[in-house]
Design a protein around this motif. Structure first.
Motif, PDB file in Angstrom:
ATOM      1  N   ALA A   1       0.832  -1.202   0.000  1.00  0.00           N
ATOM      2  CA  ALA A   1       0.000   0.000   0.000  1.00  0.00           C
ATOM      3  C   ALA A   1       0.865   1.249   0.000  1.00  0.00           C
ATOM      4  O   ALA A   1       2.006   1.237   0.459  1.00  0.00           O
ATOM      5  CB  ALA A   1      -0.915   0.002   1.226  1.00  0.00           C
TER       6      ALA A   1
ATOM      7  N   CYS B   1       2.273  -2.696  -8.882  1.00  0.00           N
ATOM      8  CA  CYS B   1       2.020  -1.311  -8.471  1.00  0.00           C
ATOM      9  C   CYS B   1       2.538  -0.305  -9.488  1.00  0.00           C
ATOM     10  O   CYS B   1       2.496   0.903  -9.239  1.00  0.00           O
ATOM     11  CB  CYS B   1       2.665  -1.033  -7.113  1.00  0.00           C
TER      12      CYS B   1
ATOM     13  N   SER C   1      -4.958   4.179  -2.229  1.00  0.00           N
ATOM     14  CA  SER C   1      -3.634   3.562  -2.233  1.00  0.00           C
ATOM     15  C   SER C   1      -3.176   3.236  -0.819  1.00  0.00           C
ATOM     16  O   SER C   1      -2.645   2.155  -0.553  1.00  0.00           O
ATOM     17  CB  SER C   1      -2.620   4.495  -2.909  1.00  0.00           C
TER      18      SER C   1
ATOM     19  N   GLY D   1      -4.800   0.234   0.354  1.00  0.00           N
ATOM     20  CA  GLY D   1      -4.557  -0.951  -0.454  1.00  0.00           C
ATOM     21  C   GLY D   1      -5.728  -1.331  -1.328  1.00  0.00           C
ATOM     22  O   GLY D   1      -5.899  -2.507  -1.664  1.00  0.00           O
TER      23      GLY D   1
END
Length: 537
Positions: free
Chosen positions: A119, A141, A269, A272
């Motif tokens: 995250a 990511c 973000s 997560g």
């Protein structure tokens, strides 16, 4: 020799730079982690050993010290695995030391050397870009990190490939699927493709208002709420359509503005919840169950995480069966409803999350739900209604701009054909009203910069102080009506200003430059002074 790798810690959505210092010296073999690591960080030693062993590498039998600086700041999370591993590999000469120092790294290591998602990559990428550095992160990511170089995101009219090229120019993003691929990239034997900044697909389908038969007053209230970002309370018996109406509100709201989309994505973000690293322009709609705890609603915990109020930032927070929520949880909404943020204070940390949400609440008039129906009400009426509605405090009622009673749908209305006006028709009027507001705020920013200093309102519901006075001062007849209402209805100062905000929105829906008496009168009609059952008792 000390190898250094940069990473980050998170305090809310704020990013704190962390310097990972790795030293390999003589002495008895040992691997020490210092700098207030939590258990997840301390366990990184075993994950790193296993990941290096999977690549055929081993740590030297010497004294290894890893310092996470500043040492007095608690370090939490598994994203320290990758920067520590990079520091170790730089210290033993596997990758160039000077190269890794120009990146901010974060990622979790699997035992086979794969990099797994973590995250907070988007705020970390924005921090890295603002300091002229690249970012190293897991491949999953990469799309999220590619947006990090932008001051604001404006994806309109630009395909994913063009957006990705533009993001890559703002700062290098190295998104690796595994530690081996990352080593090869740094050595020049393999070049990792730059990730693309992508938008989540939005099919544009929402529940339609045409499904709602009758309830014309409630539909009008939804339009006003969407046009000005005002708070709404729906009160009515079971089956009247309160939840059905609330579910159709997101379809009336305009898409997220570029800066709003970035703020929403940063919160997602940190939680997560940014699926596949794709940003969206669809406004959040959160509807937690009434058993939600205080921490789940406003955020916090041992490791502070954003709560529902922050996950609903720039979107809708729908609280169905409002009196059934924990009283301390719903009373905790007071601060974010006023300030647009929530501060979680703990002995070891104070973190702040954005929480500029649109509150929509629904409730029955009493526990049995049939307070106004003499044939079905319980024997304790009207006291049962007073007790039930009394679970909501006066200060929270005062923060609700529009309150409406939703009566049962008449059987004759159920037999009627669907209404002619759809969600798209109402959304077009809402979009036009929002455009007038944006234009007004932009003109004020040019003509009177001091008035807009430090504020970025997107709707009338966010205006306050001198700004509200500048945009919502009614005409003479409207001022006279409002003055009488303040005196006779005993409006608080907060209620006075909220009436002005709603009246300004009503004027925008009418395409009126001035706030007239008619708009003040309608805004007052939506105002809930006190629970009706309490007044009857």
């Amino acid at each position: 020799m000390v190898a250094r790798v940069r990473t980050v810690a998170f305090q809310g959505i704020d990013v704190v730079p962390i310097d990972v210092q790795v030293q390999i010296a003589g002495g008895s073999p040992n691997f020490m982690l210092v700098g207030l690591p939590d258990k997840a960080v301390g366990e990184s030693r075993e994950r790193i050993r296993a990941a290096l062993a999977a690549l055929g590498l081993a740590l030297p039998p010497r004294r290894i010290t890893v310092n996470l600086s500043p040492a007095d700041l608690a370090k939490e999370g598994s994203h320290y695995d990758l920067p520590i591993a990079l520091g170790l590999m730089a210290a033993i000469g596997i990758i160039p030391t000077d190269l890794v120092e120009s990146y901010v790294a974060l990622g979790e290591l699997a035992l086979d050397g794969a990099l797994t998602p973590v995250a907070g990559v988007l705020p970390a990428a924005m921090h890295a870009a603002s300091h002229g550095r690249g970012i190293v992160c897991p491949a999953a990511c990469g799309g999220e990190a590619a947006w990090g170089g932008f001051e604001s995101v404006d994806p309109a009219g630009e395909d994913d490939t063009a957006a990705g090229r533009r993001a890559a120019r703002c700062g290098e993003v190295v998104a690796a699927p595994s530690l081996l691929a990352l080593i090869n990239h740094f050595k020049g034997t393999q070049v990792l493709a730059a990730p693309q900044a992508m938008l989540a697909a939005d099919d544009g389908r929402y529940p339609d208002l045409r499904d709602v038969k009758g309830q014309e007053s409630a539909k009008r209230a939804l339009e006003v709420v969407a046009a000005g970002a005002h708070n709404l309370l729906l009160t009515g018996p079971p089956g009247a359509g309160k939840s059905m109406l609330a579910a159709r509100l997101p379809g009336l709201l305009p898409p997220l503005e570029p800066d709003e989309a970035l703020e929403v994505s940063m919160v997602q973000s940190m939680a997560g919840q940014l699926g596949e690293g794709k940003l969206t322009r669809r406004r959040p709609f959160r509807d937690p169950h009434h058993s939600a705890s205080l921490v789940a609603l406003v955020g916090g915990g041992m490791r502070p995480r954003p709560g529902e109020v922050s996950l609903a930032h720039h979107g809708v927070l729908f609280l169905d069966e409002l009196p059934e929520f924990n009283p301390s949880a719903i009373e905790a909404l007071r601060q974010p409803l006023e300030t647009g943020r929530v501060t979680v204070a703990r002995a070891n940390a104070h973190v702040t999350y954005p929480a500029r949400f649109l509150l929509v609440a629904a409730m029955n008039p009493c526990r049995c739900g049939h307070l106004a129906d003499a044939t079905r009400a319980c024997g304790r009426a009207p006291r049962c209604g007073a007790d039930y509605q009394g679970r909501i405090s006066g200060p929270l009622y005062d923060r609700i701009d529009l309150a409406i009673d939703v009566p049962p749908v008449a059987p004759a209305d159920l037999a009627l054909p669907p209404p002619a006006e759809s969600t798209a028709d109402v959304a077009a009027r809402v979009l036009a009203a929002r455009a007038r507001q944006r234009q007004r705020f932009a003109e004020l920013a040019r003509s009177n910069p001091s008035l807009m200093a430090g504020v970025r309102p997107h709707a009338n519901g966010q205006a306050d102080g001198e700004l509200l006075t500048a945009i919502a001062t009614p005409d003479a007849d409207g001022r006279a009506l409002l003055a009488r209402a303040v005196e006779r209805l005993n409006l608080s100062a907060r209620g006075y200003h909220r009436v002005l905000r709603v009246a300004r929105t009503l004027a925008d829906l009418d395409a009126s430059d001035s706030v007239r008496r008619l708009h003040i009168a309608e805004a007052l009609s939506w105002r809930r002074m006190q629970p009706r059952a309490a007044a009857a008792a």
